[in-house]
Design a protein around this motif. Structure first.
Motif, PDB file in Angstrom:
ATOM      1  N   ILE A  71      56.402  46.330  19.780  1.00  0.00           N
ATOM      2  CA  ILE A  71      56.075  46.073  18.371  1.00  0.00           C
ATOM      3  C   ILE A  71      57.350  46.137  17.527  1.00  0.00           C
ATOM      4  CG2 ILE A  71      54.840  46.988  16.340  1.00  0.00           C
ATOM      5  CD1 ILE A  71      52.993  48.473  18.346  1.00  0.00           C
ATOM      6  N   ILE A  72      57.476  45.190  16.613  1.00  0.00           N
ATOM      7  CA  ILE A  72      58.497  45.316  15.573  1.00  0.00           C
ATOM      8  C   ILE A  72      57.756  45.315  14.242  1.00  0.00           C
ATOM      9  CG2 ILE A  72      60.509  44.285  14.451  1.00  0.00           C
ATOM     10  CD1 ILE A  72      61.053  42.819  17.138  1.00  0.00           C
ATOM     11  N   ASN A  73      57.982  46.356  13.459  1.00  0.00           N
ATOM     12  CA  ASN A  73      57.367  46.444  12.131  1.00  0.00           C
ATOM     13  C   ASN A  73      58.435  46.056  11.107  1.00  0.00           C
ATOM     14  OD1 ASN A  73      56.475  47.263   9.611  1.00  0.00           O
ATOM     15  ND2 ASN A  73      55.472  49.117  10.354  1.00  0.00           N
TER      16      ASN A  73
ATOM     17  N   ALA B 129      55.636  50.952  22.437  1.00  0.00           N
ATOM     18  CA  ALA B 129      56.797  51.404  21.662  1.00  0.00           C
ATOM     19  C   ALA B 129      57.160  50.397  20.577  1.00  0.00           C
ATOM     20  CB  ALA B 129      57.991  51.607  22.595  1.00  0.00           C
ATOM     21  N   GLY B 130      57.397  50.930  19.377  1.00  0.00           N
ATOM     22  CA  GLY B 130      57.750  50.052  18.268  1.00  0.00           C
ATOM     23  C   GLY B 130      58.917  50.578  17.455  1.00  0.00           C
ATOM     24  N   VAL B 131      59.540  49.652  16.740  1.00  0.00           N
ATOM     25  CA  VAL B 131      60.574  50.016  15.771  1.00  0.00           C
ATOM     26  C   VAL B 131      60.215  49.384  14.442  1.00  0.00           C
ATOM     27  CG1 VAL B 131      62.986  49.701  15.101  1.00  0.00           C
ATOM     28  CG2 VAL B 131      62.441  50.295  17.436  1.00  0.00           C
ATOM     29  N   ALA B 132      60.328  50.171  13.385  1.00  0.00           N
ATOM     30  CA  ALA B 132      60.146  49.650  12.027  1.00  0.00           C
ATOM     31  C   ALA B 132      61.521  49.516  11.386  1.00  0.00           C
ATOM     32  CB  ALA B 132      59.281  50.614  11.213  1.00  0.00           C
ATOM     33  N   ILE B 133      61.715  48.435  10.632  1.00  0.00           N
ATOM     34  CA  ILE B 133      63.002  48.247   9.951  1.00  0.00           C
ATOM     35  C   ILE B 133      62.786  48.099   8.449  1.00  0.00           C
ATOM     36  CG2 ILE B 133      64.212  47.333  11.961  1.00  0.00           C
ATOM     37  CD1 ILE B 133      63.976  44.535  10.800  1.00  0.00           C
ATOM     38  N   ASN B 134      63.603  48.853   7.718  1.00  0.00           N
ATOM     39  CA  ASN B 134      63.535  48.811   6.260  1.00  0.00           C
ATOM     40  C   ASN B 134      63.958  47.438   5.734  1.00  0.00           C
ATOM     41  OD1 ASN B 134      62.648  51.405   5.866  1.00  0.00           O
ATOM     42  ND2 ASN B 134      64.691  52.276   5.552  1.00  0.00           N
TER      43      ASN B 134
ATOM     44  N   ASP C 205      47.706  52.807  15.603  1.00  0.00           N
ATOM     45  CA  ASP C 205      49.103  52.374  15.505  1.00  0.00           C
ATOM     46  C   ASP C 205      49.818  53.355  14.568  1.00  0.00           C
ATOM     47  OD1 ASP C 205      51.316  50.529  15.586  1.00  0.00           O
ATOM     48  OD2 ASP C 205      50.654  49.704  13.657  1.00  0.00           O
ATOM     49  N   VAL C 206      50.588  54.255  15.150  1.00  0.00           N
ATOM     50  CA  VAL C 206      51.204  55.330  14.369  1.00  0.00           C
ATOM     51  C   VAL C 206      52.610  54.931  13.927  1.00  0.00           C
ATOM     52  CG1 VAL C 206      52.055  57.708  14.505  1.00  0.00           C
ATOM     53  CG2 VAL C 206      49.791  57.135  15.412  1.00  0.00           C
ATOM     54  N   HIS C 207      52.837  54.978  12.629  1.00  0.00           N
ATOM     55  CA  HIS C 207      54.117  54.582  12.019  1.00  0.00           C
ATOM     56  C   HIS C 207      54.805  55.850  11.530  1.00  0.00           C
ATOM     57  CE1 HIS C 207      56.055  52.229   8.382  1.00  0.00           C
ATOM     58  NE2 HIS C 207      56.963  52.675   9.230  1.00  0.00           N
TER      59      HIS C 207
ATOM     60  N   SER D 245      47.965  55.017  20.158  1.00  0.00           N
ATOM     61  CA  SER D 245      48.072  53.947  21.153  1.00  0.00           C
ATOM     62  C   SER D 245      49.480  53.383  21.133  1.00  0.00           C
ATOM     63  CB  SER D 245      47.089  52.832  20.819  1.00  0.00           C
ATOM     64  OG  SER D 245      45.831  53.370  20.491  1.00  0.00           O
ATOM     65  N   SER D 246      50.047  53.286  19.942  1.00  0.00           N
ATOM     66  CA  SER D 246      51.425  52.822  19.786  1.00  0.00           C
ATOM     67  C   SER D 246      52.108  53.750  18.791  1.00  0.00           C
ATOM     68  CB  SER D 246      51.462  51.377  19.279  1.00  0.00           C
ATOM     69  OG  SER D 246      50.702  51.235  18.107  1.00  0.00           O
ATOM     70  N   ILE D 247      53.409  53.910  18.982  1.00  0.00           N
ATOM     71  CA  ILE D 247      54.197  54.729  18.056  1.00  0.00           C
ATOM     72  C   ILE D 247      55.433  53.917  17.679  1.00  0.00           C
ATOM     73  CG2 ILE D 247      55.549  56.852  17.776  1.00  0.00           C
ATOM     74  CD1 ILE D 247      53.667  58.251  19.725  1.00  0.00           C
TER      75      ILE D 247
END
Ligand code: DX5
Ligand code: ZN
Length: 228
Positions: free
Chosen positions: A137-139, A115-120, A68-70, A89-91
């Protein structure tokens, strides 16, 4: 426990001993890790610099678990193909780094990754409303990104319930990750709020009794809260 997705432990390699990375990945996998979280930092989006595609490629050779790449980097679209080719596998990209988020997410999908999005911590959940249908994914960052070993910010928890509701309205089986400061004291509140992927660095890799004890302690805390 979340309604949709299995509870998963994602040890974060940032806290591992890099001189023994392969061994530590295998030890965590044997102790019950479900995937590995790989933090990519560029010294621009965040103040720190960590690792690149070469490390992802090396880790890919020692485990079959998902990677899981962030991406905590500016202009992530420049590097998505390299991380996909390295075996991600996921970005996940940062909302705050993507003026054309829709296009960037499509690019991740086209590369064959989840596909994922990370939110501060300061970014509202509502900013994902228009793209939630494209997300696997939501991070939800539970610290300000850039460093391991920081203190969990409890004010981020209310966003998880909002995002679960938003995904539920669209019948989207999205994984909600929490990332930063997750340990025996904080893990139950994150799961109760609706998170199902638990990114954990320090509490696993720097546990005084070792990696397996770190994983066991988190699982027993979850079991004790009846959510394991
Ligand atoms: C922080 C990273 C995290 C970090 C978590 O910028 O995104 O993944 O490795 O580490 P701990 O669990 O030590 O807070
Ligand atoms: Zn991370």
């Amino acid at each position: 426990m979340s309604f949709y997705n299995k509870l998963m432990l994602a040890p974060s390699l940032l806290a591992a001993d890099f001189t023994r990375l392969g061994e530590q990945v295998q030890e965590a996998a044997a102790a019950g890790a479900d995937m590995f979280h790989v933090d990519i930092m560029d010294g621009r989006f965040v103040p720190n610099i960590s690792m690149g595609p070469l490390v992802v490629q090396a880790v890919r050779r020692v485990t079959t678990l998902p990677l899981d790449v962030h991406l905590m980097i500016v202009e992530p679209e420049r590097y998505i193909p390299a991380f996909a080719a390295a075996g991600a596998s996921s970005i996940s990209v940062h909302l705050e780094a993507c003026p054309h988020l829709h296009r960037t997410l499509q690019m991740i999908r086209d590369e064959g990754c989840r596909a994922g999005v990370a939110i501060n911590p300061h970014s509202p959940a509502l900013l994902l409303h228009e793209v939630i249908g494209m997300l696997d994914i939501i991070n939800v960052m539970t610290v300000n990104p850039g460093f391991g070993g920081q203190v969990f910010l409890p004010e981020t928890m209310s966003k998880i319930a909002q995002l679960r509701a938003m995904a539920g309205d669209r019948h989207m089986p999205v994984d909600i990750e929490v990332d930063g400061g997750i340990n025996q004291e904080t893990v139950a509140s994150a799961v109760q709020a609706g998170a199902n992927v638990l990114v954990i660095g320090t509490a696993i890799f720097q546990h005084p009794q070792g990696i397996a004890a770190g994983i066991r302690d988190i699982r027993s805390t979850l079991d004790a809260s009846l959510i394991g």
